[in-house]
Write an enzyme that holds these catalytic residues in place. Structure first.
Site, short mmCIF file in Angstrom:
data_model
loop_
_atom_site.label_atom_id
_atom_site.label_comp_id
_atom_site.label_asym_id
_atom_site.label_seq_id
_atom_site.Cartn_x
_atom_site.Cartn_y
_atom_site.Cartn_z
N SER A 110 -13.17 27.95 -20.86
CA SER A 110 -12.96 27.41 -19.52
C SER A 110 -11.64 26.66 -19.35
CB SER A 110 -14.12 26.50 -19.12
OG SER A 110 -14.07 25.29 -19.86
N LYS A 147 -12.82 19.35 -19.42
CA LYS A 147 -12.32 19.85 -18.13
C LYS A 147 -11.26 18.89 -17.59
CE LYS A 147 -15.50 23.16 -17.49
NZ LYS A 147 -15.87 23.37 -18.87
#
Length: 188
Positions: A110, A147
């Protein structure tokens, strides 16, 4: 010659995870006496490469420093000779707050557009306050992830660096475990 001796000691340390004894150094260096080894080791202690702890010789952070030979262009090749500018300890270079820093191994893709790939190691500084756009390790509703940290007028969420994934908005809780300060990747 002395630099060659130090490189031999570093190779020994890499293989056995300890410094060689004076007797082992005498053999490794091909010297006739341990007095000669003692003289060399004394110089290394004065230079801060080693120290005596509980009557045992141990390496210092300086022992692990790597030579910084200069700057290399990522564009057009250069013919300049490389000279040793200084040496750098990776611990000191990568770890700003030693008591508040830890490593995590990345799994998943990700964050690939940020250059963070599966199996990379990320260095996390848990003392650093996250700013908008920082890459963070965060616990969202009981699950840990890495993230981008986003704060839109008090609404905090996490953003991936891969278009295959959606932003993460916490349902119940969001705890920041720290800010990513470095990424380490092995090529071989």
């Amino acid at each position: 010659m002395e630099k060659d001796y130090l490189n031999q000691v570093k190779r020994f340390y890499s293989k056995y995870k300890r410094l060689p004894s004076f007797r082992e150094m005498k053999t490794i260096f091909g010297l006739a006496s341990t007095n000669a080894v003692s003289w060399i080791v004394h110089k290394w202690i004065q230079q801060g490469l080693m120290q005596m702890e509980n009557k045992r010789l141990s390496p210092t952070a300086q022992f692990f420093r790597l030579p910084l030979l200069g700057v290399i262009k990522a564009g057009t090749p250069t013919s300049e000779e490389q000279e040793m500018y200084e040496s750098v300890s990776l611990d000191e270079y990568l770890v700003g707050n030693p008591g508040f820093t830890y490593l995590l191994r990345v799994s998943g893709d990700s964050m690939i557009e940020e250059g963070i790939n599966p199996d990379d190691l990320v260095i996390i500084d848990k003392k650093r306050e996250p700013k908008n756009g920082d890459v963070v390790a965060a616990c969202v509703d009981g699950e840990w992830t890495i993230k981008y940290y986003k704060n839109d007028n008090g609404s905090v969420y996490l953003m991936p660096a891969n278009i295959k994934y959606k932003p993460i908005l916490p349902n119940n809780s969001l705890n920041i475990g720290g800010v990513v300060v470095s990424v380490i990747r092995k090529y071989y």
